[in-house]
Design an enzyme around this catalytic site. Structure first.
Site, PDB file in Angstrom:
ATOM      1  N   ARG A 261      46.216  33.443  24.077  1.00 59.39           N
ATOM      2  CA  ARG A 261      46.243  32.007  24.365  1.00 59.39           C
ATOM      3  C   ARG A 261      47.396  31.672  25.294  1.00 59.39           C
ATOM      4  O   ARG A 261      48.513  32.134  25.098  1.00 59.39           O
ATOM      5  CB  ARG A 261      46.382  31.207  23.054  1.00 59.39           C
ATOM      6  CG  ARG A 261      45.206  31.478  22.135  1.00 59.39           C
ATOM      7  CD  ARG A 261      45.262  30.629  20.880  1.00 59.39           C
ATOM      8  NE  ARG A 261      44.117  30.983  20.022  1.00 59.39           N
ATOM      9  CZ  ARG A 261      43.876  30.460  18.838  1.00 59.39           C
ATOM     10  NH1 ARG A 261      44.694  29.533  18.346  1.00 59.39           N
ATOM     11  NH2 ARG A 261      42.829  30.828  18.150  1.00 59.39           N
ATOM     12  N   ARG A 276      54.126  31.231  17.303  1.00 61.39           N
ATOM     13  CA  ARG A 276      53.273  30.875  18.434  1.00 61.39           C
ATOM     14  C   ARG A 276      53.472  31.874  19.562  1.00 61.39           C
ATOM     15  O   ARG A 276      54.414  31.777  20.342  1.00 61.39           O
ATOM     16  CB  ARG A 276      53.607  29.455  18.904  1.00 61.39           C
ATOM     17  CG  ARG A 276      52.601  28.836  19.861  1.00 61.39           C
ATOM     18  CD  ARG A 276      52.956  27.406  20.179  1.00 61.39           C
ATOM     19  NE  ARG A 276      52.951  26.556  18.995  1.00 61.39           N
ATOM     20  CZ  ARG A 276      51.861  25.963  18.513  1.00 61.39           C
ATOM     21  NH1 ARG A 276      50.713  26.097  19.122  1.00 61.39           N
ATOM     22  NH2 ARG A 276      51.932  25.216  17.431  1.00 61.39           N
ATOM     23  N   GLU A 348      50.071  26.404   8.998  1.00 66.79           N
ATOM     24  CA  GLU A 348      48.684  26.840   9.115  1.00 66.79           C
ATOM     25  C   GLU A 348      48.593  28.354   9.260  1.00 66.79           C
ATOM     26  O   GLU A 348      49.281  28.965  10.071  1.00 66.79           O
ATOM     27  CB  GLU A 348      48.056  26.180  10.351  1.00 66.79           C
ATOM     28  CG  GLU A 348      46.620  26.607  10.589  1.00 66.79           C
ATOM     29  CD  GLU A 348      46.067  26.083  11.915  1.00 66.79           C
ATOM     30  OE1 GLU A 348      46.586  25.061  12.410  1.00 66.79           O
ATOM     31  OE2 GLU A 348      45.124  26.704  12.442  1.00 66.79           O
TER      32      GLU A 348
END
Length: 425
Positions: A261, A276, A348
């Site tokens: 990503r 991340r 999450e």
RNA sequence: GGAGGGGUGGCCGAGCGGUUGAAGGCGCCGGUCUUGAAAACCGGAAUCCCGCAAGGGAUCGGGGGUUCGAAUCCCUCCCCCUCCGCCA
């Protein structure tokens, strides 16, 4: 893709659903375009019908040795109008298709209405965070002290937001992948897949990444292929343009793959640690179900993902995302959030969604209930089971000891040669 | 990368430019026969779009062209296969 029929027949319902998502979508433009498209199509088909009839008659007369000049002349006379209409109709259809691909999935009625994550609803909680007699460290401190996590070299090899796991860190990553795949294939009935990590634009459009989210994707320059941001893409597209025979559903697939990503627009977020990254591993779960079965399936899929956390003894909570927090393709989503002592918060670790027929329409995934029944769009669901990197983080932070060592939960030990703990060198 | 071959319905596989949406086979559905099944025989069945319907339109890898008319002719792109080269 939303059912175009809904746009015609229940525009107010759709308008409200999109408003619930926090979107001011130009539905009237869509309605006008759809009406225009149909008007042109009807007119176009009338001309074509006349031409077909003439051609048939010409053939008949020629075989009978009769003159066909006047018929040929009439047929030729239709051509200019036909050509113009064809072009207009094609343009209208193209505009409509392009617009339809940008309409998000209307939320299911059971989804709490709200503007952002603040309106998400906690559904349940499992496990209790350990009472620690010391201040818990974040995973990046633990990992670097243990000598198993290296951001500096990750950046040297690629750029920021890439990391290298070494030694026990890399083995732990692999152990987690194997543990999760074993659980889902042996106990939860999933078929394991090892899909391509690069896919074409049609696949990305099928699951909804394209056309709206291209800037999130890595793309190869020469072939125009995209690196998958999640195995949801190849797994869901597995049955693209297929009509599945009666009895084929439900189908359940799992795959462990790297995910890529670009994280465009999240420059300030989670800059420290593994939370991340541009590349991370994830075990994905994907279901294909019949139309009436997908909400029951969503509960099952979510439970399958939860089972991973339970067996790893990681405290978590389940959150139902509100309408404003829902992903583009999802009609309903449960997030699994794991407790991270080093952050002092839940984060999450899995997102489980029912896309209903939204992706199936885009990807032409259909099935037959009965041998003679008309094809119907299947329902597709996906969820992480789980994100490996974030699970790795959760293990370090939850099972850390005062001396910086980390206890390995029981279920993982067979995957690590019986090792009970990770200790600083 | 070089040379050649090929893309037709759920699958295999035919198809002189004009009732071909498409023969035939397999598989599928219904029926006859049978205690039941199999076999045999008879019949049925593609997908999408527009339309209340009648009906109409589109689709033989994608796009474009020639023609009154294209699965059939031409151009172009994509994909697959075989051989050679290179390579994990």
């Amino acid at each position: 893709m939303v059912d175009p029929r809904i746009i015609r027949e229940k525009p107010e319902w759709l308008r409200q659903k999109l408003r619930d998502r926090g979107l001011a979508f130009d539905l009237d433009g869509l309605l006008t375009l759809e009406a225009e498209r149909r008007r042109l199509l009807a007119e176009l088909e009338r001309l074509r019908a006349r031409k077909n009839a003439l051609s048939e008659e010409i053939g008949r007369r020629k075989r009978a040795g009769q003159d066909v000049a006047t018929l040929v002349a009439e047929s030729a006379g239709i051509d200019p109008a036909l050509k113009g209409l064809t072009e207009q109709q094609r343009k209208a259809q193209e505009q409509l298709d392009a617009l339809l691909l940008t309409v998000p999935n209307p939320p299911h009625d059971s989804v709490p209405v709200g503007a952002d994550a603040g309106a998400d609803q906690e559904v349940r909680r499992w496990g209790k965070p350990r009472e620690l007699a010391f201040t818990p460290k974040p995973h990046w401190e633990l990992g670097e002290a243990l000598g198993i996590l290296d951001f500096e070299r990750g950046a040297r090899l690629a750029q920021t937001r890439f990391a290298v796991l070494t030694g026990a860190g890399a083995r732990l990553e692999r152990a987690l992948i194997n543990f999760m795949l074993d659980l889902h294939t042996r106990e939860h009935g999933y078929t394991e897949a090892a899909p391509p990590l690069l896919v074409n634009a049609a696949a990305m459009t099928g699951t909804g990444q394209l056309p709206k989210f291209e800037e999130e994707l890595f793309k190869t320059r020469d072939e125009g292929l995209y690196l998958i941001p999640t195995a949801e893409v190849p797994l869901t597209n597995l049955h693209r343009e297929e009509i599945l025979p009666p009895g084929a559903l439900p189908k359940k697939y799992t795959a462990a793959t790297p995910c890529f990503r670009r994280e465009a627009g999240s420059y300030g977020k989670d800059t420290r640690g593994l939370i991340r990254q541009h590349q991370f591993n994830k075990v994905e779960l994907v279901w294909f179900t019949e139309v009436g079965a997908s909400y029951e399936a969503l509960e099952r899929l979510t439970a399958d993902a939860e089972e991973v956390l339970k067996r790893l003894e990681l405290p978590y909570r389940v959150v139902a995302l509100c309408t404003g927090d829902l992903g583009f393709a999802s009609a309903k989503t449960y997030d699994l959030e794991v407790w991270l002592p080093g952050h002092g918060d839940f984060r999450e670790i899995s997102s489980c969604s029912n896309c209903e027929d939204f992706q199936a329409r885009r990807a032409e995934i259909r099935y037959r209930r009965h041998p003679k029944a008309a094809p119907e769009y299947a329902h597709t669901l996906n969820g992480s089971g789980l994100a490996i990197g974030r699970t790795w983080i959760a293990l370090l932070e939850n099972f850390q000891e005062a001396d910086g060592s980390v206890t390995i939960p029981d279920v993982l030990r067979p995957y690590l040669d019986g090792e009970k703990r990770l200790a600083p060198r």
